[in-house]
Design an enzyme around this catalytic site. Structure first.
Site, PDB file in Angstrom:
ATOM      1  N   LYS A  49      -4.022   2.954  -2.683  1.00  0.00           N
ATOM      2  CA  LYS A  49      -5.177   3.754  -3.071  1.00  0.00           C
ATOM      3  C   LYS A  49      -4.884   5.199  -2.700  1.00  0.00           C
ATOM      4  O   LYS A  49      -4.200   5.475  -1.729  1.00  0.00           O
ATOM      5  CB  LYS A  49      -6.420   3.297  -2.308  1.00  0.00           C
ATOM      6  CG  LYS A  49      -6.824   1.898  -2.645  1.00  0.00           C
ATOM      7  CD  LYS A  49      -8.071   1.530  -1.925  1.00  0.00           C
ATOM      8  CE  LYS A  49      -7.969   0.592  -0.855  1.00  0.00           C
ATOM      9  NZ  LYS A  49      -7.300  -0.318  -0.336  1.00  0.00           N
ATOM     10  N   MET A  69      -7.535   9.077   9.173  1.00  0.00           N
ATOM     11  CA  MET A  69      -7.969   9.509   7.835  1.00  0.00           C
ATOM     12  C   MET A  69      -8.763  10.802   7.844  1.00  0.00           C
ATOM     13  O   MET A  69      -9.630  11.004   7.014  1.00  0.00           O
ATOM     14  CB  MET A  69      -8.840   8.423   7.176  1.00  0.00           C
ATOM     15  CG  MET A  69      -8.098   7.147   6.965  1.00  0.00           C
ATOM     16  SD  MET A  69      -9.153   5.870   6.288  1.00  0.00           S
ATOM     17  CE  MET A  69     -10.046   5.307   7.716  1.00  0.00           C
ATOM     18  N   ASP A  94       0.824  -1.208   0.000  1.00  0.00           N
ATOM     19  CA  ASP A  94       0.000   0.000   0.000  1.00  0.00           C
ATOM     20  C   ASP A  94       0.858   1.258   0.000  1.00  0.00           C
ATOM     21  O   ASP A  94       2.028   1.195   0.332  1.00  0.00           O
ATOM     22  CB  ASP A  94      -0.777   0.059   1.308  1.00  0.00           C
ATOM     23  CG  ASP A  94      -2.087  -0.665   1.226  1.00  0.00           C
ATOM     24  OD1 ASP A  94      -2.739  -0.745   2.257  1.00  0.00           O
ATOM     25  OD2 ASP A  94      -2.437  -1.144   0.135  1.00  0.00           O
TER      26      ASP A  94
HETATM   27  N1  SAH Z   1      -4.457   0.031   9.121  1.00  0.00           N
HETATM   28  C1  SAH Z   1      -3.863   1.303   9.460  1.00  0.00           C
HETATM   29  C2  SAH Z   1      -4.790   2.461   9.218  1.00  0.00           C
HETATM   30  C3  SAH Z   1      -5.175   2.653   7.805  1.00  0.00           C
HETATM   31  S1  SAH Z   1      -6.169   4.091   7.602  1.00  0.00           S
HETATM   32  C4  SAH Z   1      -3.381   1.266  10.912  1.00  0.00           C
HETATM   33  O1  SAH Z   1      -3.727   0.347  11.651  1.00  0.00           O
HETATM   34  O2  SAH Z   1      -2.668   2.184  11.279  1.00  0.00           O
HETATM   35  C5  SAH Z   1      -4.984   5.288   7.153  1.00  0.00           C
HETATM   36  C6  SAH Z   1      -4.843   6.342   8.219  1.00  0.00           C
HETATM   37  O3  SAH Z   1      -4.010   5.891   9.270  1.00  0.00           O
HETATM   38  C7  SAH Z   1      -4.146   7.583   7.736  1.00  0.00           C
HETATM   39  O4  SAH Z   1      -5.026   8.435   7.030  1.00  0.00           O
HETATM   40  C8  SAH Z   1      -3.721   8.211   9.025  1.00  0.00           C
HETATM   41  O5  SAH Z   1      -4.778   8.826   9.694  1.00  0.00           O
HETATM   42  C9  SAH Z   1      -3.330   6.986   9.827  1.00  0.00           C
HETATM   43  N2  SAH Z   1      -1.877   6.748   9.760  1.00  0.00           N
HETATM   44  C10 SAH Z   1      -1.260   5.653   9.292  1.00  0.00           C
HETATM   45  N3  SAH Z   1       0.077   5.756   9.429  1.00  0.00           N
HETATM   46  C11 SAH Z   1       0.310   6.936  10.013  1.00  0.00           C
HETATM   47  C12 SAH Z   1       1.483   7.623  10.425  1.00  0.00           C
HETATM   48  N4  SAH Z   1       2.713   7.097  10.265  1.00  0.00           N
HETATM   49  N5  SAH Z   1       1.348   8.827  11.008  1.00  0.00           N
HETATM   50  C13 SAH Z   1       0.142   9.380  11.181  1.00  0.00           C
HETATM   51  N6  SAH Z   1      -1.003   8.775  10.818  1.00  0.00           N
HETATM   52  C14 SAH Z   1      -0.930   7.566  10.236  1.00  0.00           C
END
Ligand code: SAH
Length: 461
Positions: free
Chosen positions: A272, A385, A250
């Site tokens: 995406k 998000m 991803d």
């Molecule tokens: N499965 C992922 C989340 C996917 S949704 C998890 O468990 O973390 C994607 C959202 O995750 C992003 O829009 C953001 O809000 C958050 N996110 C993921 N990685 C991040 C990071 N390194 N720093 C800040 N927000 C993050």
């Protein structure tokens, strides 16, 4: 190569150790572990060594060594006294009788040296740097040992039992190579690692019943890659990534995590973007099935944890429908990673007794959330998000009764070298956002725990 490594069968064979101190004890321990019949001679024997010899049924003589009385039926001799002349005399005896000898602290007098050993049942790794730095060998042993799960030895024992059967069932050399690679890197090995020997036997029997079909049986690993810092991968995620033939990844998987994948592994981007779906979800699901059915080990690598706002459930559902074997490896979700690296505990006895993960994604320009249910004192909210919808989130929370001076933090690219933490309050967050260029991914934390960020900040980018 200065020394040739050999694996010597010492089982029930006689070995002689002269000396009764530290070195003698270490040598006695490793020789006895290899099944040798150790005999030890020393005027003084330290107490730990003596009890070990007694426990292990090894023989010993507590007296000064008399070279003339030594027998010459040993497989090897270790001279480990602190008397150089005595060691030299033992060495001469060994040379005359053509018995390989090791002399402590005198490499030039040695026929052989002892390696650092990683002992995993029938699997043995021996490390030597030709005696130049035993500490370096030991450090290397620690590093290599970390990559060899303790069940590696069991796997080695297990497959050893089937060697002849496989030779008979799969006669073609190339086919047999693929068969063994599948066994050693696929579900059978995984069953052994997780202690399910019965299951491993059952899987092996069915593989033997139809080797061509087995050779085309791939597997999918749904792996959580964590929020960015590659050190936050689990050991299992790392291990399975090393085995993968192809990786579907991803946008959220960090470059550093991608850097851990071997260059020969095929990479497929299925990320995406917020407004444009690069690869429709259904196509990703089908791609996983297709790749696995070619007999490949497919890693589906997702940011954070695959089951938290990650659609991991949908992908697995398709694999179940098509009967493709899979494993799921949880990852550190963004809320855990970002809050830890920002010094914001998600719960704290004085501030928050619960935490809720919420998606702040816009749907048709609005956010569909039960606002009043989100608001309760002593709760931390974490919005995923939500960058685009952040002003709406702040406004709505205030409108539904949350105090406008409630602390909030926006964490950009959490856990990476580029992490930024912007602390504000609900009322002012909108203007902070207008003056700062905040990039994705970013995470929004709301609640009084955010007050601790300044004091507990530790991760210096
Ligand atoms: N499965 C992922 C989340 C996917 S949704 C998890 O468990 O973390 C994607 C959202 O995750 C992003 O829009 C953001 O809000 C958050 N996110 C993921 N990685 C991040 C990071 N390194 N720093 C800040 N927000 C993050």
């Amino acid at each position: 190569m200065q020394y040739f490594p050999l694996f010597y069968n010492l089982h029930r064979r006689k070995c002689l150790i002269i000396g009764g101190g530290n070195v003698a004890r270490r040598r006695a321990k490793s020789l006895i572990r290899a099944g040798a019949k150790v005999h030890l001679i020393s005027k003084e024997i330290e107490s730990e060594l003596e009890s070990f010899l007694i426990e292990s049924d090894a023989s010993f003589e507590k007296q000064a060594i008399d070279i003339n009385k030594l027998k010459n039926d040993y497989m090897l001799i270790v001279a480990a006294t602190n008397d150089k002349a005595a060691n030299a005399a033992v060495a001469s005896f060994a040379y005359e009788n053509r018995i390989p000898v090791n002399v402590a602290d005198d490499r030039s007098a040695c026929d052989f040296i002892f390696p650092s050993i990683i002992d995993r049942a029938s699997l043995t790794v021996a490390i030597s740097n030709s005696g130049k730095s035993p500490i370096l060998s030991r450090l290397l042993k620690k590093q290599i040992g970390a990559y060899l799960p303790s069940a590696f030895g069991e796997l080695s024992d297990f497959v050893g039992e089937y060697r002849e059967q496989v030779k008979a069932a799969v006669t073609e050399d190339d086919e047999r190579k693929i068969f063994w690679e599948n066994v050693l890197q696929g579900a059978i090995a995984e069953a052994i690692y997780s202690g399910k020997k019965q299951r491993a036997h059952a899987l092996f029997e069915s593989a033997l019943a139809d080797p061509p079909k087995f050779n085309l049986q791939g597997e999918v690993y749904l792996i959580g890659a964590g929020p960015g810092d590659p050190d936050l991968l689990t050991l299992k995620a790392f291990r399975l990534l090393q085995k993968a033939d192809v990786v579907l990844y991803d946008r959220l998987v960090s470059e550093k995590v991608m850097g851990l994948i071997a260059p020969e592994v095929e990479l497929i981007y299925v990320g995406k973007y917020r407004d444009s779906h690069a690869v429709p979800q259904n196509d990703i699901n089908q791609l996983l099935v297709e790749q696995a059915r070619k007999g490949k080990r497919v890693a589906r690598l997702k940011g954070g944890d695959p089951f938290i706002f990650g659609r991991g459930g949908e992908e697995i559902q398709t694999l179940v429908d098509y009967q493709v074997p899979f494993q799921i490896v949880p990852g550190i979700t963004a809320a855990s990673g970002c809050s830890a690296y920002a010094g914001i505990p998600l719960t704290h006895r004085d501030y928050a007794q619960s935490v809720q993960f919420v998606t702040g994604q816009l749907k048709d320009g609005t956010i569909d959330l039960e606002w009043s249910e989100l608001i309760s004192p002593g709760k931390t909210l974490v919005f995923y998000m939500g960058l685009k919808s952040l002003p709406i989130i702040c406004e709505s929370l205030i409108r539904h009764g949350m105090k406008s001076d409630t602390h909030v933090a926006l964490i950009e690219k959490g856990t990476t070298d580029e992490q930024r933490v912007l602390v504000s309050n609900l009322k002012e967050m909108g203007s902070v956002l207008a003056s700062e260029r905040v990039a994705s991914p970013s995470l929004f934390i709301v609640g009084s725990v955010v007050q601790l960020a300044e004091k507990l900040a530790w991760f210096d980018t």
